[in-house]
Design an enzyme around this catalytic site. Structure first.
Site, PDB file in Angstrom:
ATOM      1  N   THR A 145       0.815  -1.227   0.000  1.00 42.30           N
ATOM      2  CA  THR A 145       0.000   0.000   0.000  1.00 42.30           C
ATOM      3  C   THR A 145       0.842   1.267   0.000  1.00 42.30           C
ATOM      4  OG1 THR A 145      -1.876  -1.033   1.089  1.00 42.30           O
ATOM      5  CG2 THR A 145      -1.656   1.311   1.437  1.00 42.30           C
ATOM      6  N   SER A 194      -0.229  -9.754  -0.873  1.00 43.35           N
ATOM      7  CA  SER A 194      -1.065 -10.959  -0.904  1.00 43.35           C
ATOM      8  C   SER A 194      -0.522 -11.935  -1.943  1.00 43.35           C
ATOM      9  CB  SER A 194      -2.509 -10.607  -1.256  1.00 43.35           C
ATOM     10  OG  SER A 194      -2.974  -9.668  -0.335  1.00 43.35           O
ATOM     11  N   THR A 237       1.295  -4.724   4.044  1.00 39.18           N
ATOM     12  CA  THR A 237       1.017  -5.119   5.435  1.00 39.18           C
ATOM     13  C   THR A 237       0.369  -6.498   5.542  1.00 39.18           C
ATOM     14  OG1 THR A 237      -1.138  -4.025   5.427  1.00 39.18           O
ATOM     15  CG2 THR A 237       0.743  -2.726   6.196  1.00 39.18           C
ATOM     16  N   THR A 244      -2.633 -22.716  18.922  1.00 41.35           N
ATOM     17  CA  THR A 244      -3.979 -22.328  19.369  1.00 41.35           C
ATOM     18  C   THR A 244      -4.644 -21.331  18.420  1.00 41.35           C
ATOM     19  OG1 THR A 244      -5.274 -21.350  21.158  1.00 41.35           O
ATOM     20  CG2 THR A 244      -3.026 -20.528  20.902  1.00 41.35           C
ATOM     21  N   CYS A 291      -6.499 -19.153  19.665  1.00 44.98           N
ATOM     22  CA  CYS A 291      -6.542 -17.915  20.467  1.00 44.98           C
ATOM     23  C   CYS A 291      -5.454 -16.960  19.972  1.00 44.98           C
ATOM     24  CB  CYS A 291      -6.284 -18.203  21.938  1.00 44.98           C
ATOM     25  SG  CYS A 291      -7.512 -19.274  22.693  1.00 44.98           S
TER      26      CYS A 291
END
Ligand code: ASP
Length: 337
Positions: free
Chosen positions: A13, A60, A90, A272, A274
């Site tokens: 970007t 990407s 990013t 995980t 999380c």
């Protein structure tokens, strides 16, 4: 002595321009920078040389080839510059930081990745602060590792994750404190910085094969579904489980599928779902069932860093047993002891 920094502009970007199909990579970043920064500000910055990659990408599109390109580029110029800045999209910056941290081990100079959420061509761009901060940090002799600098935060590269799609503070290191902050003054948390233990060790092999796959558990996942994922021709899988590393132990067929794949020599690493915390695979019966099925805990390594660590080790030709032994060894600060 005046320090000199090498800036590699890979795309993202930061230099993008609007197109009919949304923002797309834009060239001639130096011209854009000169337009935005008055000459007296530009000369007050650390001396730098900016190299623009011939094929600028939206990150990407990142592939192992690009990691090879970035790491080799820095390795070739390592002795000619005091520090390095990589301008990168990013979306996959956390992967590229992790990968280069494994490919360029025992650095004795800073390598700082940055980018922006708003392009340099837009009025509200965050690119200038990020570039200037990264450039300044790239002159700091106390930094001997790959870092990510964004929105005032200096983060260990292989601990970083993009946690917000649109906020300017897009990055954080959920399992490690920030290495530093840029406010009125730049303050480093020196005790947390990586200390190289020997001479630089650059292992630039990064092959183009797919070595690693990711399987995410979801409620109702079936053995058939997992079997089809695990049949992919790769060496290792990251299994994204619940909480401290738990999976449905009421489904024996599912557990047998993991056991069969690990018996066939595939490495299955438990991480995980999380955002924060570590795998403690034997805390619950639902986790220790995975231990019996041959699944190995990946501790508090991020998915991005584990993906890159596995890709790195298999690219170097390590066998699964050796890779398994290295999962609990911090190669570049990617996991807590
Ligand atoms: N899609 C962009 C990229 O990763 C996003 C960004 O740079 O912020 O290249």
């Amino acid at each position: 002595m005046c320090k000199k920094i090498y800036i590699a502009y890979t795309g993202g970007t930061i230099g993008m321009r609007p197109s009919d199909s949304g923002y797309a990579p834009g060239d001639n970043l130096m011209a854009q920078l000169s337009q935005k920064l008055p000459a007296d500000v530009l000369v007050s910055l650390p001396a730098f040389e900016l190299f623009e990659y011939p094929q600028l990408i939206d990150s990407s599109n990142i592939r192992p080839y690009n990691w090879q390109q970035i790491a080799s580029d820095i390795a070739q110029r390592y002795h000619h510059f005091d520090g390095f800045v990589v301008l990168h999209g990013t979306d996959t910056m956390a992967y590229s930081c992790a990968m280069t941290s494994f490919m360029l081990q025992n650095l004795h100079k800073p390598v700082i990745f940055t980018g922006s959420q708003i392009p340099l061509c837009e009025a509200r761009t965050d690119a200038l602060e990020n570039i200037i901060g990264a450039l300044t940090l790239a002159t700091d002799e106390r930094i001997n590792e790959v870092c990510l600098y964004f929105n005032g935060r200096l983060l260990r590269g292989n601990r970083a994750r993009k946690l917000h799609a649109s906020r300017l503070d897009a990055f954080d290191t959920p399992n490690y404190p920030w290495l530093g902050r840029a406010d009125i003054h730049i303050a480093l948390n020196e005790s947390l910085l990586w200390q190289p233990t020997g001479a630089e060790q650059f292992q630039l092999q990064c092959d183009q094969q797919s070595h690693v796959g990711v399987v995410t558990l979801f409620p109702g996942i079936t053995a058939r579904w997992v079997e089809s994922a695990l049949s992919q021709p790769v060496n290792a899988f990251i299994l994204q489980t619940y909480g401290t590393g738990n999976a449905p132990d009421s489904d024996q067929e599912l557990l047998d599928t993991f056991a069969k794949a690990s018996d066939q020599g595939k490495l299955i690493v438990n991480l995980t779902q999380c955002v924060q915390g570590s795998i403690l695979q034997d805390s619950y019966a639902t986790g220790s069932a995975l231990t019996r099925a041959g699944v190995v805990g990946g501790q508090d390594t991020t998915t991005e860093a584990m993906f890159c660590k596995l890709h790195h080790l298999y690219s170097l030709g390590f066998e699964t047993e050796s890779v398994k032994a290295l999962l609990s060894v911090s190669l570049a600060g990617e996991l807590s002891a």
